[in-house]
Design an enzyme around this catalytic site. Structure first.
Site, short mmCIF file in Angstrom:
data_model
loop_
_atom_site.label_atom_id
_atom_site.label_comp_id
_atom_site.label_asym_id
_atom_site.label_seq_id
_atom_site.Cartn_x
_atom_site.Cartn_y
_atom_site.Cartn_z
N HIS A 8 -17.12 -20.68 13.85
CA HIS A 8 -17.15 -20.43 12.41
C HIS A 8 -17.81 -21.59 11.67
CE1 HIS A 8 -14.55 -16.85 12.26
NE2 HIS A 8 -13.95 -17.39 13.30
N PRO A 9 -18.68 -21.29 10.72
CA PRO A 9 -19.24 -22.37 9.89
C PRO A 9 -18.18 -22.87 8.91
CG PRO A 9 -19.93 -20.25 9.04
CD PRO A 9 -19.19 -19.96 10.33
N GLU A 66 -18.74 -12.51 4.51
CA GLU A 66 -17.33 -12.82 4.29
C GLU A 66 -17.13 -13.94 3.27
OE1 GLU A 66 -16.34 -11.50 8.89
OE2 GLU A 66 -16.42 -13.61 8.32
N PHE A 114 -11.45 -25.85 9.18
CA PHE A 114 -10.45 -25.09 8.43
C PHE A 114 -10.80 -23.61 8.50
CE2 PHE A 114 -9.24 -23.10 4.31
CZ PHE A 114 -7.85 -23.15 4.48
N ILE A 151 -9.85 -19.64 7.60
CA ILE A 151 -9.12 -18.71 6.74
C ILE A 151 -9.93 -17.44 6.63
CG2 ILE A 151 -10.19 -19.59 4.62
CD1 ILE A 151 -7.54 -19.07 3.18
N ALA A 187 -11.77 -15.39 4.72
CA ALA A 187 -12.32 -15.68 3.38
C ALA A 187 -12.76 -14.45 2.62
CB ALA A 187 -13.51 -16.63 3.53
#
Length: 342
Positions: free
Chosen positions: A66-67, A90, A121, A123, A125
């Site tokens: 994930h970026p 997203e 981090f 989540i 999004a």
């Protein structure tokens, strides 16, 4: 398709699932468990594989795919082009609601988070603004590493479920709890979403060059919804929501006629703890006039209720294409109502 060998077909499945979750171990296990008769079966298998079969290294591998939220997805290394593109979509709400100062603050907190926990981090999004993401990051930062590791894994599963829904929709029809949503996604729709984000990020440089910017002035999609459980007097979290637009041979669907294949998929999301859905369509200034339908998977949310699913059909006219349409659902086990909100 008859000329495709079983090994090559199996390899394609692994690539598909790797786009949904960046763990090679997860992708291999999902490919071995395929094919799935429905999206529900695929999600059930994905949860079992992710939480019971993928090891710690597999979790970290998926996290690393994930970026950083608010950062550049184009420069981020990923095993799947589809995954990179989905990440852009997203994060579109976060980017559309960001300012230079909020992006800088988010970047600073992301750096602190990575230094403490050792991974990005994470989540889900989709549909979240920059402010919401930043608030959640600050709340989770004091967590013990072992607690935060589990939360990150839960968030990864949410992302995986959304991407599985997109994957299934590109393969044909999405079936949830025995109910069918027509879900054919055109590649052009995805390109439009990515283009909107690119326009937002390039706005400041275009202004400096004296060009006319083309990114939308809206800060949220023109069609939104939320679900309220009136029997409990609280928001309904975890309700699957699907937005579609009528594209049949007739200008509008006729009462009593079959309409399978005439509703074009716009977006799919799940309501959050406040009962609000994530982003169901692109953030655009001008909305295409026509007939729209929002469907709610109420049977999954309330298995003992009277309604296996609820669909709300409404029309947006040419004169209304610049307006905002909020179409909420007020639900109880044996009744529902709706209205046009603001």
């Amino acid at each position: 398709m008859d000329s495709v060998t079983p090994d090559y077909h199996h390899e394609m499945l692994e690539k598909d699932y790797l786009a949904c979750c960046g763990s090679i171990q997860f992708a291999k296990e999902m490919a071995l468990a395929s094919p799935f008769p429905s999206l529900d079966h695929a999600i059930s298998a994905a949860r079992d594989i992710w939480f019971n079969k993928v090891d710690v290294n597999g979790w970290l591998e998926a996290f690393s795919a994930h970026p950083q939220i608010g950062g550049s997805t184009s420069s981020h290394h990923t095993k799947s082009p589809a995954s990179a593109q989905w990440s852009k979509v997203e994060q579109s709400t976060a980017l559309a609601t960001a300012t230079s100062s909020s992006l800088q603050e988010l970047s600073d907190w992301n750096t602190c988070y990575r230094q403490k926990f050792g991974f990005v981090f994470l989540i889900c999004a989709s549909g979240r603004s920059t402010a919401e993401i930043l608030d959640e990051l600050k709340k989770r930062y004091p967590n013990r590493p072992i607690v935060e590791f589990e939360i990150a894994a839960q968030e990864q599963m949410k992302v995986t479920e959304l991407r599985l829904a997109k994957l299934f929709s590109t393969k044909g029809t999405v079936t949830e709890s025995g109910k069918q949503f027509s879900a054919v996604i055109a590649e052009k729709a995805e390109e439009d979403r990515v283009g909107i984000i690119g326009g937002h990020l390039a706005a400041s440089s275009e202004d400096a060059a004296g060009k006319v910017t083309q990114f939308p002035a809206r800060t949220r999609p023109p069609i939104t919804t939320h679900v309220l459980d009136v029997s409990r007097g609280s928001p309904a979290a975890g309700v699957d929501v699907c937005l579609q637009m009528w594209k049949g041979t007739q200008p509008c669907p006729m009462f009593g006629e079959a309409d399978i294949g005439s509703w074009i998929f716009q977006g799919l999301s799940t309501t959050d703890k406040d009962g609000r859905s994530g982003q169901l369509m692109s953030i655009v200034d001008v909305l295409n006039p026509g007939i729209y339908r929002i469907s709610f998977n109420t049977g999954k949310y309330c298995p003992n209720g009277f309604f296996p699913f609820v669909s709300i059909v409404f029309e947006i006219r040419e004169s209304q294409k610049l307006e905002h349409f909020h179409v909420p659902l007020l639900l109880s086990p044996f009744s529902y109502s709706t209205y046009r909100g603001s």
